[in-house]
Write a protein that holds these residues in place. Structure first.
Motif, PDB file in Angstrom:
ATOM      1  N   ALA A 241      63.778  59.815  37.949  1.00  0.00           N
ATOM      2  CA  ALA A 241      64.937  59.404  37.581  1.00  0.00           C
ATOM      3  C   ALA A 241      65.796  58.648  38.259  1.00  0.00           C
ATOM      4  O   ALA A 241      66.890  57.791  38.657  1.00  0.00           O
TER       5      ALA A 241
ATOM      6  N   ARG B  43      72.356  56.205  32.217  1.00  0.00           N
ATOM      7  CA  ARG B  43      73.295  56.874  32.762  1.00  0.00           C
ATOM      8  C   ARG B  43      74.537  56.324  33.216  1.00  0.00           C
ATOM      9  O   ARG B  43      74.776  55.812  32.399  1.00  0.00           O
TER      10      ARG B  43
ATOM     11  N   THR C 127      75.529  61.273  34.980  1.00  0.00           N
ATOM     12  CA  THR C 127      74.474  62.524  34.026  1.00  0.00           C
ATOM     13  C   THR C 127      73.733  61.386  33.228  1.00  0.00           C
ATOM     14  O   THR C 127      73.779  59.961  33.204  1.00  0.00           O
TER      15      THR C 127
ATOM     16  N   SER D  31      67.376  67.232  30.322  1.00  0.00           N
ATOM     17  CA  SER D  31      67.447  67.338  32.232  1.00  0.00           C
ATOM     18  C   SER D  31      66.803  66.950  32.970  1.00  0.00           C
ATOM     19  O   SER D  31      66.122  65.597  33.249  1.00  0.00           O
ATOM     20  N   GLU D  32      67.503  66.441  34.403  1.00  0.00           N
ATOM     21  CA  GLU D  32      67.141  65.418  35.567  1.00  0.00           C
ATOM     22  C   GLU D  32      66.156  67.067  36.976  1.00  0.00           C
ATOM     23  O   GLU D  32      66.701  67.787  37.347  1.00  0.00           O
TER      24      GLU D  32
ATOM     25  N   ILE E 174      62.849  62.294  34.752  1.00  0.00           N
ATOM     26  CA  ILE E 174      64.249  62.395  33.174  1.00  0.00           C
ATOM     27  C   ILE E 174      63.101  63.498  32.483  1.00  0.00           C
ATOM     28  O   ILE E 174      61.961  62.893  31.533  1.00  0.00           O
TER      29      ILE E 174
ATOM     30  N   ASN F  80      65.698  64.833  44.858  1.00  0.00           N
ATOM     31  CA  ASN F  80      66.410  63.439  45.292  1.00  0.00           C
ATOM     32  C   ASN F  80      65.042  62.280  45.532  1.00  0.00           C
ATOM     33  O   ASN F  80      65.590  61.579  46.237  1.00  0.00           O
TER      34      ASN F  80
END
Length: 380
Positions: A59, A82, A87, A154-155, A160, A191
Motif C-alpha cells: 500500500a 489512490r 481509498t 481492500s488494504e 493491497i 501502516n
C-alpha cells in the motif's frame, strides 16, 4: 496479540519442550505426485485463485491521492489508483472500446486521467469514462456502464488485496482474512513501509513451496548453514482459522529450564510467527519487521514469487538501510535453501520413483492444506 493468545502459545511451547513434541496427533499421510504435475489440476487451481483475495502490491507504493500503479498479476492487467478520499480503487487495465491496455506498465503520480493509446478513450482516476473522440459515432453508448471494470479491493497489513474476477467486484474481502488478519495488523502492521521488493522464478510447483512452510522437521538439516542454530529442533505450534493459519516456530532462546516470564511473554521475541492466508500468501513476523511473500503459479512446474519487506517506517539513513538490507539478505539466503530443494523435488516427480509424497505425523499441516484445497476444487 491478545494476552490470552500469548499465554496459550507460552503454555504449549513449554509443554512441548518438557514433554512429547511436536504437536499434532494425526496419522501420517501422503499426497499424490500427480497433483504437482497435472495440467488439468493446475488450471483448476488457477481458476480458484481468481476467486480468492490476492495481495498485489504494498500500500505504501500508493502514498498520495493520484498515485497509480500498473502491473500484471496472474496474467491479468491491473490498474490501481489512490483516490482523493484516501481509498484505493482497482480496475482491469483494459479499454472498454477495443481492449487495449490503457495505462503503460509502471507507476506515476498526480493522475488526472488515463488515455488509451489506441483511440484516446479517456478515463477518470475513479475509472469512469471521461470522454472519447468523435463520440457521435457511438450513438448507443451508455457512458455510465463503459468505465473501467472495477475489482474488489481492500488494504490490510500494508498490502493491497484484490479479487481478480470482475464479476465479484462487490464481494467483501475482509471475511476471507479475519479474524487472523486483525491479529496480524496489531503487530505494528497498520501502516508499514515496503522495502526491497522483488519477484523471481522458482522451477517448482507452487504447492511444494507451501508444503515447506508447514513443518519444522527440515530446519536443522536444510538450514544448517544459515539459521538452524537459532531454533528448537522440529517444533512448530499451529493454529487454524478456517483455511488460514498461525504458525509459531520456537527459537532456541526459550529455555525450558529457565523460561521467560509468562505474563510478559512476547512470541515474536522467542520465535518466528508465520501468518498464512490460504492459499498462497505468508507474513513472517520477526522482532522488528515482517517478511511478506506470495506465490503466483505460472505452470505445474513454475512459480513466480513476490516478496516485500514490511518495515515500521522507511529507512532514513545509510545505517538504517544497511541494517534492513542485512536482514533481507539473511532471509533470502534461507529461503533459497528451501526453494533449491523444491526445484530438486520437482525435477524428480515425473521419474516414477514415488506415486505419492509421504508426510509424517509432525508434518500434518501440509496434507491438511492439500485436503482443504482439493475440497474447494471439487465444489461446483
Amino acid at each position: 496479540m491478545k494476552q490470552s493468545t500469548r499465554c496459550d502459545l507460552y503454555d504449549r511451547a513449554l509443554t512441548a519442550l518438557t514433554g512429547e513434541r511436536p504437536e499434532g496427533d494425526e496419522q501420517a499421510s501422503s499426497v499424490p505426485v500427480s497433483r504437482y504435475l497435472s495440467e488439468h489440476h493446475f488450471e483448476q487451481e488457477r481458476n480458484l485463485l481468481l476467486r480468492r483475495p490476492i495481495p498485489v502490491a504494498p500500500a505504501s507504493e500508493l502514498a498520495a491521492a493520484g498515485d497509480w500503479l500498473s502491473l500484471d498479476c496472474h496474467d491479468t492487467p491491473l490498474l490501481l489508483v489512490r483516490q482523493p478520499d484516501g481509498t484505493v480503487r482497482a480496475f482491469l487495465n483494459v479499454c472498454r472500446h477495443r481492449g487495449a491496455r490503457v495505462a503503460p506498465a509502471g507507476r506515476g503520480q498526480g493522475a488526472r486521467a488515463f488515455v488509451c493509446p489506441y483511440h484516446a478513450w479517456t478515463y477518470k482516476p475513479d475509472g469512469d469514462l471521461k470522454g472519447l473522440p468523435r463520440d457521435f459515432g457511438f450513438p448507443c453508448l451508455d457512458r455510465s456502464r463503459s468505465g473501467l471494470r472495477q475489482l474488489a479491493v481492500s488494504e490490510r497489513a500494508g498490502m493491497i488485496w484484490l479479487i481478480l474476477d470482475p464479476d465479484r467486484a462487490d464481494q467483501d474481502i475482509d471475511p476471507y482474512l479475519d479474524p487472523l488478519m486483525t491479529e496480524l495488523e496489531a503487530l505494528d502492521l497498520t501502516n508499514p513501509q515496503g522495502f526491497a521488493s522483488r519477484s523471481y522464478l522458482v522451477k517448482a510447483n507452487w504447492k511444494l513451496l507451501v508444503d515447506g512452510s508447514f513443518e519444522a522437521y527440515h530446519f536443522k538439516i536444510a538450514h544448517r548453514n544459515t539459521i538452524a542454530h537459532m531454533f528448537t529442533d522440529n517444533l512448530q505450534i499451529i493454529d487454524e482459522f478456517d483455511l488460514n493459519r498461525r504458525l509459531f516456530l520456537l527459537k532456541a532462546n526459550f529455555d525450558p529450564a529457565s523460561p521467560p516470564s509468562r505474563d510478559r511473554f512476547q512470541p515474536r521475541d522467542h520465535g518466528n510467527i508465520i501468518y498464512y492466508f490460504f492459499p498462497n500468501t505468508t507474513f513472517l513476523v520477526q522482532p522488528d519487521h515482517t517478511q511478506f511473500s506470495t506465490l503466483e503459479p505460472l505452470a505445474p512446474g513454475l512459480t513466480r514469487v513476490h516478496e516485500t519487506t514490511l518495515l515500521p517506517q522507511g529507512p532514513d539513513s545509510d545505517k538504517a538501510r544497511n541494517y534492513w538490507q542485512a536482514n533481507v539478505d539473511l532471509y533470502r539466503r534461507t529461503l533459497a535453501e528451501d526453494y533449491d530443494l523444491a526445484e530438486s523435488i520437482q525435477s524428480g516427480l515425473a521419474s516414477g520413483a514415488n506415486e505419492a509424497l509421504t508426510f509424517g505425523t509432525f508434518e500434518y499441516s501440509a496434507p491438511r492444506f492439500h485436503r482443504q484445497l482439493q475440497q474447494l476444487l471439487e465444489q461446483p
